[in-house]
Each structure stands twice: as structure tokens, then as C-alpha cells.
Write an enzyme that holds these catalytic residues in place. Structure first.
Site, PDB file in Angstrom:
ATOM      1  N   CYS A  88       0.872  -1.171   0.000  1.00 62.20           N
ATOM      2  CA  CYS A  88       0.000   0.000   0.000  1.00 62.20           C
ATOM      3  C   CYS A  88       0.910   1.222   0.000  1.00 62.20           C
ATOM      4  O   CYS A  88       2.043   1.136  -0.473  1.00 62.20           O
ATOM      5  CB  CYS A  88      -0.951  -0.012   1.199  1.00 62.20           C
ATOM      6  N   ARG A  93      -2.299  -0.610   5.485  1.00 60.91           N
ATOM      7  CA  ARG A  93      -3.402  -1.296   4.793  1.00 60.91           C
ATOM      8  C   ARG A  93      -2.968  -2.651   4.260  1.00 60.91           C
ATOM      9  O   ARG A  93      -3.724  -3.620   4.293  1.00 60.91           O
ATOM     10  CB  ARG A  93      -3.932  -0.449   3.635  1.00 60.91           C
TER      11      ARG A  93
END
Length: 124
Positions: A88, A93
Site C-alpha cells: 500500500c 493497509r
């Protein structure tokens, strides 16, 4: 005797099917990641479309982490039997996405430490 043999075969078959699968989620640093040919691995970019528009690692396939059906959408794009590399923007994430991908059936998942931001600094 034959009934005992049949029961034994069924017991072995059921026991073999209940073996837990071996799942591995590992962080991979920028140095190790740099040794990989990103066009020959399964590489998942979980950033938003706006982030992707600023650049992408060659060979990556995108799936927005914030999409409602993210995990199913991403899983459908890759072979669950092969290692999956995820990144990410900075690593948060992709770490969460790694866990979700194991729930989708992936057994070997790698999270790129520092994400795209760190990769971009190394690959100017």
C-alpha cells in the site's frame, strides 16, 4: 472384518481432511523485495485509485482496500497456490489486507514494509 476396514478408511479420510492448512504472513523489506522480478510474481497494490495514479510498481494488479468487496475482488485476480506480495502507501493497509487474503485461501503472503513510499525512495 470388511466393515472394520471400511470404517478405518473413512476415519483416515476424515482425519486427513481436517488437517489445518499452513498459513504464512511475512513482512518483506525493501532490500529483499528489490531482488524480485515484480513482473514474475503475484503483486497486489491495495491503494486507492488516486494513489495509484501517482505511480505503481511494474507488474502490480490493483484492488482498492476500501472497496466493500475488496478481499473477494482481489482474491479472484490471483492464484491462491502461489505466494502473494502486497503493498500500500506505507504498510498499514497492506498488513490488514494480508490477513484478509489468508482468509480468502492464500497460504503464503508477503507484506512490503514501508509500502510504495519507501519503494519509490529506493527506486528513483
Amino acid at each position: 472384518m470388511r466393515k472394520v476396514l471400511v470404517l478405518l478408511i473413512i476415519l483416515v479420510a476424515v482425519t486427513a481432511c481436517d488437517q489445518p492448512r499452513k498459513v504464512s504472513i511475512q513482512n518483506i523489506n525493501q532490500e529483499e523485495f528489490a531482488k524480485l522480478n515484480t513482473e514474475q510474481i503475484q503483486l497486489l497494490d491495495v491503494r486507492t485509485p488516486d494513489e495509484v495514479n501517482k505511480g505503481i510498481i511494474k507488474g502490480a494488479i490493483t484492488a482498492n482496500f476500501y472497496d466493500k468487496d475488496f478481499a473477494k475482488q482481489a482474491a479472484s485476480k490471483f492464484d491462491k497456490e502461489k505466494p502473494l506480495y502486497i503493498y500500500c502507501a506505507a504498510g498499514g493497509r497492506s498488513s490488514k489486507a494480508s490477513s484478509q487474503m489468508t482468509l480468502e485461501g492464500f497460504n503464503e503472503v508477503y507484506n512490503l514494509e514501508g509500502g510504495y513510499t519507501a519503494w519509490k525512495k529506493v527506486n528513483k
